[in-house]
Design a protein around this motif. Structure first.
Motif, PDB file in Angstrom:
ATOM      1  N   ASP A 142      -9.782   0.706  -3.436  1.00 22.33           N
ATOM      2  CA  ASP A 142      -9.715   2.119  -3.095  1.00 22.33           C
ATOM      3  C   ASP A 142     -10.370   2.961  -4.181  1.00 22.33           C
ATOM      4  O   ASP A 142     -10.560   2.488  -5.310  1.00 22.33           O
ATOM      5  N   SER A 167      -4.646  16.246  -7.929  1.00 22.56           N
ATOM      6  CA  SER A 167      -3.256  16.288  -7.476  1.00 22.56           C
ATOM      7  C   SER A 167      -2.509  17.463  -8.112  1.00 22.56           C
ATOM      8  O   SER A 167      -2.409  17.549  -9.342  1.00 22.56           O
ATOM      9  N   ALA A 188      -2.235  12.461  -1.434  1.00 22.82           N
ATOM     10  CA  ALA A 188      -1.843  11.213  -0.766  1.00 22.82           C
ATOM     11  C   ALA A 188      -2.945  10.158  -0.841  1.00 22.82           C
ATOM     12  O   ALA A 188      -3.382   9.609   0.166  1.00 22.82           O
ATOM     13  N   ALA A 189      -3.384   9.877  -2.061  1.00 19.97           N
ATOM     14  CA  ALA A 189      -4.434   8.878  -2.271  1.00 19.97           C
ATOM     15  C   ALA A 189      -3.876   7.480  -2.052  1.00 19.97           C
ATOM     16  O   ALA A 189      -2.846   7.105  -2.627  1.00 19.97           O
ATOM     17  N   THR A 190      -4.550   6.688  -1.229  1.00 23.90           N
ATOM     18  CA  THR A 190      -4.116   5.316  -0.958  1.00 23.90           C
ATOM     19  C   THR A 190      -4.279   4.456  -2.206  1.00 23.90           C
ATOM     20  O   THR A 190      -5.339   4.454  -2.843  1.00 23.90           O
ATOM     21  N   GLN A 191      -3.232   3.717  -2.549  1.00 28.60           N
ATOM     22  CA  GLN A 191      -3.254   2.805  -3.686  1.00 28.60           C
ATOM     23  C   GLN A 191      -2.679   1.460  -3.249  1.00 28.60           C
ATOM     24  O   GLN A 191      -1.571   1.385  -2.734  1.00 28.60           O
ATOM     25  N   THR A 218       0.852  -1.182   0.000  1.00 24.29           N
ATOM     26  CA  THR A 218       0.000   0.000   0.000  1.00 24.29           C
ATOM     27  C   THR A 218       0.889   1.234   0.000  1.00 24.29           C
ATOM     28  O   THR A 218       1.793   1.358   0.832  1.00 24.29           O
ATOM     29  N   LYS A 225       1.021   5.758  -1.178  1.00 22.99           N
ATOM     30  CA  LYS A 225       0.229   6.974  -1.336  1.00 22.99           C
ATOM     31  C   LYS A 225       0.694   7.673  -2.614  1.00 22.99           C
ATOM     32  O   LYS A 225       1.894   7.763  -2.875  1.00 22.99           O
ATOM     33  N   THR A 276       9.425   9.898   0.449  1.00 26.04           N
ATOM     34  CA  THR A 276       8.723  10.480  -0.691  1.00 26.04           C
ATOM     35  C   THR A 276       9.574  10.382  -1.945  1.00 26.04           C
ATOM     36  O   THR A 276      10.765  10.715  -1.928  1.00 26.04           O
TER      37      THR A 276
END
Length: 457
Positions: free
Chosen positions: A167, A175, A138-141, A131, A133, A231
């Motif tokens: 998700d 973004s 910071a969308a969870t993927q 998992t 971001k 990051t």
């Protein structure tokens, strides 16, 4: 089958690799395997959706089985072993075809972030996911990992043909850091055969087709990627708008191959040229993916690479041991080479090597009645009434003298010997994820080595 993993000059293997053994215990003849260990518990025994920050500059994220209580997916589809292995056969055949088409080419011996891993499947074959971001929001993927793929991708809005996923679809317009590549960019040109021309707005398009005919296509883009506490800026990935053939709940795929588009290649400048992972034995436990992995403490063998098929990481098997005794297999049997692949489930061996392994293993299992073959396995046993069984050890001897003694969970699958034959001695071998489980497997690309550390997860 012609293969690019041809034997290299002897001097390439006259390296500093020492004669080392990676094993799960002290007895190299027999191991006791609990049959309950082949089953998954209803409760996750490892961290779920968490990661362990690294103090050495590496990035580590949890890795989980796609099915089971540790999976972050809301829907946990249950596949039969038959379904999984049907897709596995397609994947293995696809890898072998890629090397066959490449022909006999040049192979070279190759001159930190941690993410949790879990066991899961894509195309009924890829079985481990992480998992991350993505984007400024910071969308969870939730993405499958695959050492046999380079291009990473997620499903994006607007999507004209997408499968249901765990998700929300990634929304590029939400973004601030999202940027599609132009058709004239060097990055778009670098896609090569995985490029798919231009959109009406002159945006670079990608396409990836997998071994079973599944495919994904969309806009090749960049955005910010978060791996645990680390990051990655300007991470290159495919924003998928059209896909076919996927029937899981994952959001996309993270490529860990050796090509320039893979996550590991893109982050080499930040985390270095080594990465590792540990694949958990069952779906009720967790492992990890680590970028910027340390390279000490591993049993190592030289890594083989092909300039024509750069995605894959190769090794050379020299011998196989069963019950501590080396089998009488000519070294030439393994001359086609062997690929390490996280997405293939079971190991494929040359016919001569598999026949010797099967015969020796049966000889060490005479206390258990044989069972009928269970496709694709032909070496099966009747463990009725048993809570645990005693099985001979199985070890690979790699070039450079490294000996890797497999975990018992990497030897038996569904009461059968977890190996199959390639059908001949000229086909490329593949070491699948069943045999890799519980080891930390190191891909030291810069140092030209593949390493193994037992009992890591």
């Amino acid at each position: 089958m012609a293969s690019v993993l041809k034997l290299l000059p002897l001097l390439l293997f006259c390296s500093s690799y020492h004669y080392l053994i990676a094993h799960a215990g002290d007895d190299h003849s027999y191991k006791v395997l609990s049959l309950d260990s082949l089953k998954s518990d209803a409760v996750c025994s490892g961290p779920k959706g968490t990661y362990t920050p690294s103090s050495d500059g590496a990035s580590t994220v949890p890795l989980h089985h796609r099915h089971g209580p540790c999976s972050p997916l809301a829907t946990k589809k249950t596949l039969t072993l038959e379904e999984i292995l049907r897709g596995d056969k397609l994947r293995a055949s696809y890898i072998q075809r890629k090397f066959s088409k490449a022909g006999a080419g040049d192979v070279q011996q190759s001159d930190a972030a941690t993410v949790p891993t879990t066991l899961g499947t894509s195309l009924d074959t890829l079985e481990y996911l992480i998992t991350v971001k993505l984007g400024s929001q910071a969308a969870t993927q939730t993405m499958l990992i695959d050492t046999g793929s380079d291009v990473s991708w997620v499903q994006c809005k607007p999507c004209s043909q997408c499968h249901s996923q765990a998700d929300p679809l990634f929304n590029p317009s939400s973004s601030r850091t999202y940027s599609p590549f132009s058709c004239s960019s060097a990055t778009c040109t670098q896609l090569g055969q995985e490029g798919n021309g231009c959109s009406t707005s002159s945006q670079c398009q990608y396409i990836v087709t997998y071994g079973d005919g599944s495919s994904t296509t969309g806009t090749y883009s960049s955005d910010t990627l978060a791996l645990g506490s680390n990051t990655v800026r300007n991470f290159q990935f495919g924003c998928s708008q059209v896909e076919s053939g996927f029937n899981d709940q994952t959001d996309g795929l993270m490529g860990l191959g050796g090509g320039p588009q893979s996550l590991t290649s893109q982050t080499a400048g930040t985390f270095g040229t080594a990465f590792s992972y540990c694949l958990p034995a069952t779906s009720s436990s967790s492992g990890f993916l680590k970028l910027g992995a340390g390279t000490s403490g591993f049993v190592k063998t030289p890594m083989l690479r092909s300039s024509q098929v750069p995605t894959f990481y190769g090794v050379r098997i020299q011998a196989i041991r069963v019950g501590g005794k080396q089998l009488s297999i000519p070294a030439s049997v393994f001359s086609a080479g062997t690929v390490m692949d996280s997405g293939t489930v079971i190991t494929r061996l040359p016919q001569t090597a598999y026949s010797a392994l099967s015969s020796a293993f049966k000889a060490g299992m005479k206390q258990y009645p044989p069972a009928p073959p269970s496709d694709p396995f032909d070496t099966c046993f009747d463990f009725s009434g048993q809570s645990s069984v005693t099985i001979p050890t199985v070890a690979f001897v790699f070039s450079g003298g490294a000996v890797v003694n497999l975990d018992p969970n990497g030897i038996i699958l569904d009461s059968c010997l977890a190996f199959v034959s390639n059908g001949d001695d000229s086909s490329l071998g593949i070491i699948g994820n069943v045999q890799q489980r519980t080891f930390e497997v190191l891909y030291d690309v810069g140092g030209g080595a593949v390493g193994f550390k037992a009992g890591a997860c």
